[in-house]
Motif scaffolding. Structure first.
Motif, PDB file in Angstrom:
ATOM      1  N   GLY A 162      -5.289  -3.830  -6.436  1.00  0.00           N
ATOM      2  CA  GLY A 162      -5.846  -4.929  -7.369  1.00  0.00           C
ATOM      3  C   GLY A 162      -5.913  -6.085  -6.893  1.00  0.00           C
ATOM      4  N   ASP A 163      -6.285  -7.405  -7.714  1.00  0.00           N
ATOM      5  CA  ASP A 163      -6.108  -8.785  -7.105  1.00  0.00           C
ATOM      6  C   ASP A 163      -4.734  -9.167  -7.164  1.00  0.00           C
ATOM      7  N   GLU A 164      -4.775 -10.655  -6.599  1.00  0.00           N
ATOM      8  CA  GLU A 164      -3.436 -11.182  -6.329  1.00  0.00           C
ATOM      9  C   GLU A 164      -2.473 -11.026  -7.569  1.00  0.00           C
ATOM     10  N   THR A 165      -2.961 -11.422  -8.814  1.00  0.00           N
ATOM     11  CA  THR A 165      -2.429 -11.583  -9.809  1.00  0.00           C
ATOM     12  C   THR A 165      -1.656 -10.240 -10.307  1.00  0.00           C
ATOM     13  N   SER A 166      -2.390  -9.114 -10.463  1.00  0.00           N
ATOM     14  CA  SER A 166      -1.919  -7.840 -10.656  1.00  0.00           C
ATOM     15  C   SER A 166      -0.947  -7.239  -9.663  1.00  0.00           C
ATOM     16  N   VAL A 167      -1.096  -7.619  -8.297  1.00  0.00           N
ATOM     17  CA  VAL A 167      -0.115  -7.090  -7.585  1.00  0.00           C
ATOM     18  C   VAL A 167       1.390  -7.743  -7.742  1.00  0.00           C
ATOM     19  N   CYS A 168       1.230  -9.054  -7.849  1.00  0.00           N
ATOM     20  CA  CYS A 168       2.164  -9.847  -8.056  1.00  0.00           C
ATOM     21  C   CYS A 168       2.767  -9.368  -9.361  1.00  0.00           C
ATOM     22  N   HIS A 215      -0.585  -0.828  -8.329  1.00  0.00           N
ATOM     23  CA  HIS A 215      -1.116  -2.305  -8.334  1.00  0.00           C
ATOM     24  C   HIS A 215      -1.534  -2.958  -6.978  1.00  0.00           C
ATOM     25  N   ARG A 228       1.563 -14.384  -2.882  1.00  0.00           N
ATOM     26  CA  ARG A 228       1.371 -15.340  -3.746  1.00  0.00           C
ATOM     27  C   ARG A 228       1.076 -16.619  -3.134  1.00  0.00           C
ATOM     28  N   ARG A 279      -0.553 -15.686   1.374  1.00  0.00           N
ATOM     29  CA  ARG A 279      -1.769 -14.782   1.166  1.00  0.00           C
ATOM     30  C   ARG A 279      -1.879 -14.110   2.811  1.00  0.00           C
TER      31      ARG A 279
END
Length: 165
Positions: free
Chosen positions: A115-121, A112, A47, A50
């Motif tokens: 995926g993108d940062e949001t889905s990973v987090c 997850h 988050r 990066r």
């Protein structure tokens, strides 16, 4: 004399069985604690900093217990080679000394990672909350569980000694 020696061996077996069972429970508790800390650090790094995934996973594997180190090392290797990280994550999660539910939740988090940062987090945060609850429950029940194991092992050993005599 033979009966006394047999009795001592049986009691020694009871001590060994108790030690073995308690160490398995403690190993699971330590693994849960380390995984929760690592995943929390992982979510923050993704988050805020990066950091690239292979580098992050390598860093997380350092200074940990053998199970957690093996887990993150395997996933980092797959990420460096460009392999299927989700599949390696799932396979590595199956090797951890956790209960089935915790292992399944952790294995699903690997889905997850692509995926993108949001889905990973978001995926990691769900796993952290589940593992955190499981960790607290195990810490709360640890004393009682160890008492039950102790009673079971020593009662069984005492019963065998009585039957032997």
């Amino acid at each position: 004399m033979v009966k006394l020696l047999g009795s001592l061996l049986i009691l020694g077996g009871g001590f060994w069985a108790r030690w073995s069972m308690v160490s398995v429970c403690r190993r699971e508790l330590d693994t849960l604690s380390e995984l929760t800390a690592c995943l929390t650090e992982m979510a923050e790094e993704i988050r805020l900093a990066r950091t690239p995934l292979p580098e992050l996973l390598d860093r997380l594997s350092r200074g940990r217990g053998p199970e957690v180190t093996a887990f993150f090392t395997a996933v980092a290797g797959a990420a460096r080679r460009g392999g299927n990280v989700a599949q390696v994550w799932r396979q590595a999660a199956e090797e951890l000394p956790l209960c089935d539910e915790d292992r399944d939740i952790l294995a699903e988090a690997g889905r997850h990672l692509g995926g993108d940062e949001t889905s990973v987090c978001k995926g990691i945060s769900l796993v952290i909350s589940h593992l955190g609850r499981s960790l607290e429950e195990q810490r709360r029940n640890r004393g009682e569980r160890e008492k039950r194991v102790t009673a079971l092992c020593f009662s069984g050993a005492a019963l065998l000694v009585i039957l032997l005599l």
